[in-house]
Design an enzyme around this catalytic site. Sequence first.
Site, short mmCIF file in Angstrom:
data_model
loop_
_atom_site.label_atom_id
_atom_site.label_comp_id
_atom_site.label_asym_id
_atom_site.label_seq_id
_atom_site.Cartn_x
_atom_site.Cartn_y
_atom_site.Cartn_z
N SER A 2 -43.38 -11.74 1.57
CA SER A 2 -42.00 -11.70 2.06
C SER A 2 -41.29 -10.45 1.58
O SER A 2 -41.55 -9.97 0.46
CB SER A 2 -41.26 -12.94 1.56
OG SER A 2 -39.88 -12.82 1.82
N TYR B 77 -38.62 -18.45 -5.41
CA TYR B 77 -39.44 -18.30 -4.21
C TYR B 77 -40.03 -16.88 -4.14
O TYR B 77 -41.23 -16.69 -3.93
CB TYR B 77 -38.61 -18.60 -2.95
CG TYR B 77 -39.32 -18.19 -1.67
CD1 TYR B 77 -40.51 -18.81 -1.29
CD2 TYR B 77 -38.82 -17.16 -0.87
CE1 TYR B 77 -41.17 -18.42 -0.13
CE2 TYR B 77 -39.48 -16.77 0.29
CZ TYR B 77 -40.66 -17.40 0.65
OH TYR B 77 -41.32 -17.00 1.78
N LYS C 40 -44.14 -15.55 -4.35
CA LYS C 40 -44.83 -14.69 -3.39
C LYS C 40 -45.36 -13.44 -4.09
O LYS C 40 -46.47 -12.98 -3.82
CB LYS C 40 -43.89 -14.31 -2.23
CG LYS C 40 -43.64 -15.47 -1.28
CD LYS C 40 -44.92 -15.81 -0.52
CE LYS C 40 -44.83 -17.06 0.30
NZ LYS C 40 -46.11 -17.43 0.93
#
Length: 331
Positions: free
Chosen positions: A117, A141, A145
């Site tokens: 991302s 989050y 990643k």
Amino acid sequence: MNVLVTGGAGYIGSHAAQALHLAGHNVVVMDNLYRGHQQAVPMGVAFSQLDLNQTNDICELLSLHKIECVMHFAALAYVGESIEQPLTYYQVNVGGTLSLLQAMETAGVRRIVFSSSCTTYGQPKTIPLTENLPQKPISPYGWTKFIGEQLIRDYARAHDSFAYAFLRYFNVAGCAEDGSLGEDHRPETHLIPNLLFAAIGKESNNEMTIFGDDYNTPDGTCIRDYIHVEDLAQAHIAVMTALRDGDQRFYNLGIGKGYSVKQVLDAAKRICGVDIPCRIGSRRDGDAPQLYADASKIKEELDWNPRFTDINAIVQTAWKWFQSNPNGYGD
Ligand code: UFG
């Protein structure tokens, strides 16, 4: 190729599974159906309900289908939720990727395309975002990643022929142009679906909130790079096809152009032909004012070009789906 698509019952994974299938690849979808929908698994594609932590079962699945490449979409992907439940995010996104790599090692699968991302860049100081910017996530989050990338990097360093690609998505949007697949997140937090729910007059979403109009941008609202989900799927195929033994690739995936929240709202009003009630709320924590990609690396190296570069066309595909499926997949 024989391809395993983890998270292939989810929004992006299902569109990728369909594109791979239509391009003639043998596709196997693996999904625990926690947030995915079995109805989203495209016709003609094999499906196995497995969790990422079932390492031995995944290994068997990889061997059974003679998988040559894994596309790893399965993950939890809400920034806000990751702040409230960091352990769950690390367990699923980092632990899950670790388990998958272990299964791949035992089964001898040496290629992975990993869903990363642009949020791994955090709040970058320069835009558009290039791939060589420092990665400094600002949410759990984003960290999961980033650590997922690092895990794969370290594994590849120890295994010469292992090949990987990290695809750092910007804002994935739209639905299959033919109306066959769509977007059904529960809860739904994304801008375009929420605008369309408000247009339909769905009870829980009958008024939209714009999260802040006092940013340092031309109209005061945040700017994002919306990439159509089918263009994103085609990029995965281009990357997979280009991967050679030992390759290490990483690409930003956006259209290279930003639209503000107000511009997306105007597009939605135009496409839906109704007024969409909106109020201006306060800023949402962690929102960067402007994020859009420098997408030239993948264009130059792989000749990938998005078909959808106009926000109206992107919203149109989503509107087709939301109009016909106001209750999503209905499960
Ligand atoms: N927004 C609103 N109102 C809403 C929903 C969103 O004003 O009801 C605004 C947001 O503040 C933001 C923009 O619309 O400025 C886009 O928001 P989304 O929630 O649709 O998408 P994000 O940019 O927050 O997040 C997306 C992905 C994440 C990923 C991130 C990377 O959903 O998984 O891009 O920047 F991490």
